[in-house]
Design an enzyme around this catalytic site. Structure first.
Site, PDB file in Angstrom:
ATOM      1  NE  ARG A   1      92.185   3.855 -93.229  1.00  0.00           N
ATOM      2  CZ  ARG A   1      91.883   3.075 -94.254  1.00  0.00           C
ATOM      3  NH1 ARG A   1      91.241   1.777 -93.733  1.00  0.00           N
ATOM      4  NH2 ARG A   1      91.634   3.190 -95.442  1.00  0.00           N
TER       5      ARG A   1
ATOM      6  CG  HIS B   1      88.607   7.542 -97.943  1.00  0.00           C
ATOM      7  ND1 HIS B   1      90.158   7.570 -97.626  1.00  0.00           N
ATOM      8  CD2 HIS B   1      88.344   6.179 -98.077  1.00  0.00           C
ATOM      9  CE1 HIS B   1      90.565   6.286 -97.911  1.00  0.00           C
ATOM     10  NE2 HIS B   1      89.388   5.447 -97.954  1.00  0.00           N
TER      11      HIS B   1
ATOM     12  CD  GLN C   1      88.605   4.678-102.248  1.00  0.00           C
ATOM     13  OE1 GLN C   1      88.898   4.253-101.257  1.00  0.00           O
ATOM     14  NE2 GLN C   1      88.287   4.357-103.488  1.00  0.00           N
TER      15      GLN C   1
ATOM     16  CG  ASP D   1      81.669   2.973 -97.889  1.00  0.00           C
ATOM     17  OD1 ASP D   1      82.304   1.760 -97.969  1.00  0.00           O
ATOM     18  OD2 ASP D   1      81.997   4.110 -97.229  1.00  0.00           O
TER      19      ASP D   1
ATOM     20  CB  CYS E   1      85.789   2.753-101.273  1.00  0.00           C
ATOM     21  SG  CYS E   1      84.272   2.711-100.134  1.00  0.00           S
TER      22      CYS E   1
ATOM     23  NE  ARG F   1      92.563   4.489-102.203  1.00  0.00           N
ATOM     24  CZ  ARG F   1      92.592   4.180-101.071  1.00  0.00           C
ATOM     25  NH1 ARG F   1      91.860   3.050-100.585  1.00  0.00           N
ATOM     26  NH2 ARG F   1      93.160   4.725-100.199  1.00  0.00           N
TER      27      ARG F   1
HETATM   28  N1   CP Z   1      88.976   1.591 -99.763  1.00  0.00           N
HETATM   29  C1   CP Z   1      89.758   1.583 -98.567  1.00  0.00           C
HETATM   30  O1   CP Z   1      90.313   2.481 -97.858  1.00  0.00           O
HETATM   31  O2   CP Z   1      90.222   0.507 -98.335  1.00  0.00           O
HETATM   32  P1   CP Z   1      91.049  -0.168 -96.904  1.00  0.00           P
HETATM   33  O3   CP Z   1      90.051   0.037 -95.883  1.00  0.00           O
HETATM   34  O4   CP Z   1      91.232  -1.643 -97.172  1.00  0.00           O
HETATM   35  O5   CP Z   1      92.211   0.664 -96.939  1.00  0.00           O
HETATM   36  N1  NVA Z   2      83.201   4.340 -94.929  1.00  0.00           N
HETATM   37  C1  NVA Z   2      84.149   3.300 -94.561  1.00  0.00           C
HETATM   38  C2  NVA Z   2      85.010   3.356 -95.808  1.00  0.00           C
HETATM   39  C3  NVA Z   2      86.065   2.414 -95.874  1.00  0.00           C
HETATM   40  C4  NVA Z   2      86.960   2.469 -96.886  1.00  0.00           C
HETATM   41  C5  NVA Z   2      84.554   3.317 -93.157  1.00  0.00           C
HETATM   42  O1  NVA Z   2      84.963   4.443 -92.911  1.00  0.00           O
HETATM   43  O2  NVA Z   2      84.727   2.375 -92.521  1.00  0.00           O
END
Ligand code: CP
Ligand code: NVA
Length: 347
Positions: free
Chosen positions: A115, A142, A145, A238, A280, A328
Site C-alpha cells: 500500500r 484500489h 477492493q 468514499d 469501502c 475483502r
Molecule cells: N477499504 C479499505 O481499504 O480499508 P482500509 O484502509 O482499512 O484497509
Molecule cells: N480513497 C480512500 C480509500 C480508503 C480505503 C483513500 O485513499 O484514503
C-alpha cells in the site's frame, strides 16, 4: 469448474497492480473464486491451504484496517506466514529506495502486498522483486477492493451485467477510478456523480469507454445529481479527503451537495426494490471518530458530523458496507491463491 480453474491458472506468477492488466474474464474468475472460498470457509470452517509454506511481506506506507487484516488473517487461513511493516518503523522509503527494498523483499519472501502512494512505485516493486506484488491501494487505483465490491454486488443481485452502480463524491480518487474501469470491463453501468473539478481524467474515462464498447456497459460521468443517480442499483461513496491529502475545507465546500442522504436515495427511483448502499470504509457518518467530530468544529458548512453519507442512510436497510468489508478477506485470499498458490489443490 474447469473453466474457472483455467482462468485462475492464467494468473499464476502475476502481480495484481491495476485492473486493466487483466481481462474481464480473469476479473470475473477472481470474483467467482472469492465466492467459492467464502462458501468453503462457511461450510467446512477452513479453506484449502493454497499458500502452504509461502512467506508474504505486508508493506504499508499508509494506515489500514481492512486490507491489512484481510492479507494477514487470509494469509494465515491459506497456510502462509505474513510479516507486517507499518508506515513508520522500517527503512523503506527513508533510508532505502523502492528498487533496493524490492530486491530485498524478493530474496526474503514469495509475495508482497504493497500500500503506497505512486502507482509507478508499485510497478518498480514488481519489476525488481521478481515475485507477485498485490496493490493494497495507491493514489490512482484500489484493485483488491474491486474484487470484494463486485463480489458483494454479485452476491446481492446474482449477476453483474446490466446493473447500475453510482459513485457519488470525489470522482477522481483511487476507488472511483477503479470502479469506473472495472465496472466497465464487467458490464456494469458505472455512473460517477461529482462536481466538474472532481471528475476522472480524460484518460481514465477513455479507458472505461473502450471497455464499455466491448462489454455493453453504459458509463456516465456527470455533475447532475438527479440524472446521475436515477435508476441506480448501488449507491456508493468514499471519504472526501483521501490519505495523503489535507484540503478538508475545499472538499467540504465542493462535495456537501453530493452527500448521500435519503433525498438522494429517493432520486434513484429504486428505493423500494433493487437498491443497496456501499462504502469501502472507513466512513464519516457520525461524530464517533476523532476526525469526524473535529471537522464540525474546525470547518464551516457542516451542521452535523456527517460527510459523504448521512448516519440515516449508513444505518438503513440499504447498507451493505459491512458485508463488503468482510468480503475483502475472501477476495484477497482469492487473489493471493490464484497468483501465488498451489492450484493443484483446486477441487
Ligand atoms: N477499504 C479499505 O481499504 O480499508 P482500509 O484502509 O482499512 O484497509
Ligand atoms: N480513497 C480512500 C480509500 C480508503 C480505503 C483513500 O485513499 O484514503
Amino acid at each position: 469448474m474447469m473453466e474457472l480453474l483455467k482462468e485462475l491458472q492464467s494468473l499464476q506468477g502475476r502481480s495484481f497492480l491495476k485492473e486493466a492488466d487483466f481481462t474481464p474474464e480473469q476479473l470475473e474468475a477472481l470474483i467467482d473464486f472469492s465466492i467459492k472460498l467464502k462458501k468453503e470457509k462457511q461450510e467446512k470452517g477452513k479453506v484449502t491451504p493454497y499458500l502452504h509454506d509461502k512467506d508474504i511481506v505486508l508493506l504499508f506506507q499508509k494506515t489500514s484496517t481492512r486490507t491489512r487484516l484481510s492479507f494477514e488473517l487470509g494469509g494465515d487461513d491459506l497456510g502462509a506466514n505474513t510479516a507486517y511493516i507499518d508506515p513508520t518503523s522500517s527503512q523503506f522509503g527513508k533510508k532505502e529506495s523502492v528498487e533496493d527494498s524490492a530486491r530485498v523483499f524478493g530474496e526474503l519472501a514469495d509475495g508482497i502486498e504493497y500500500r503506497g502512494f505512486e502507482q509507478a512505485d508499485m510497478e518498480t516493486m514488481a519489476k525488481y522483486s521478481g515475485v507477485p506484488v498485490w496493490n493494497g491501494l495507491s493514489n490512482e487505483w484500489h484493485p483488491t477492493q474491486m474484487i470484494a465490491d463486485f463480489m458483494t454486488v454479485k452476491e446481492e443481485f446474482g449477476k453483474l451485467k446490466g446493473l447500475t452502480l453510482t459513485f457519488v463524491g470525489d470522482g477522481r480518487n483511487n476507488v472511483a477510478n477503479s470502479l469506473l474501469v472495472s465496472g466497465s470491463m464487467l458490464g456494469v453501468n458505472v455512473h460517477i456523480v461529482a462536481p466538474d473539478e472532481l471528475q476522472p481524467t480524460a484518460e481514465i474515462q477513455k479507458l472505461a469507454n473502450d471497455y464499455a464498447a466491448k462489454s455493453g456497459a453504459k458509463p456516465l460521468v456527470t455533475s447532475d445529481i438527479a440524472a446521475g443517480v436515477k435508476g441506480s442499483n448501488v449507491l456508493y461513496t468514499d471519504v472526501w479527503v483521501s490519505m495523503g491529502e489535507t484540503n478538508w475545507q475545499e472538499r467540504i465546500d465542493e462535495l456537501l451537495p453530493y452527500q448521500i442522504n435519503m433525498d438522494m436515495v429517493e432520486k434513484t427511483g429504486n428505493q423500494d426494490g433493487q437498491l443497496i448502499f456501499m462504502h469501502c470504509l472507513p466512513a464519516f457518518h457520525d461524530g464517533n471518530t476523532i476526525l469526524g467530530a473535529e471537522a464540525v468544529e474546525k470547518y464551516t458548512g457542516l451542521d452535523k458530523p456527517e460527510m459523504e453519507v448521512t448516519d440515516e442512510v449508513f444505518r438503513s436497510k440499504y447498507g451493505r458496507q459491512f458485508q463488503e468489508a468482510g468480503n475483502r478477506k475472501h477476495s484477497i485470499m482469492a487473489i493471493m491463491a490464484a497468483t501465488l498458490g498451489d492450484l493443484s489443490l483446486f477441487k
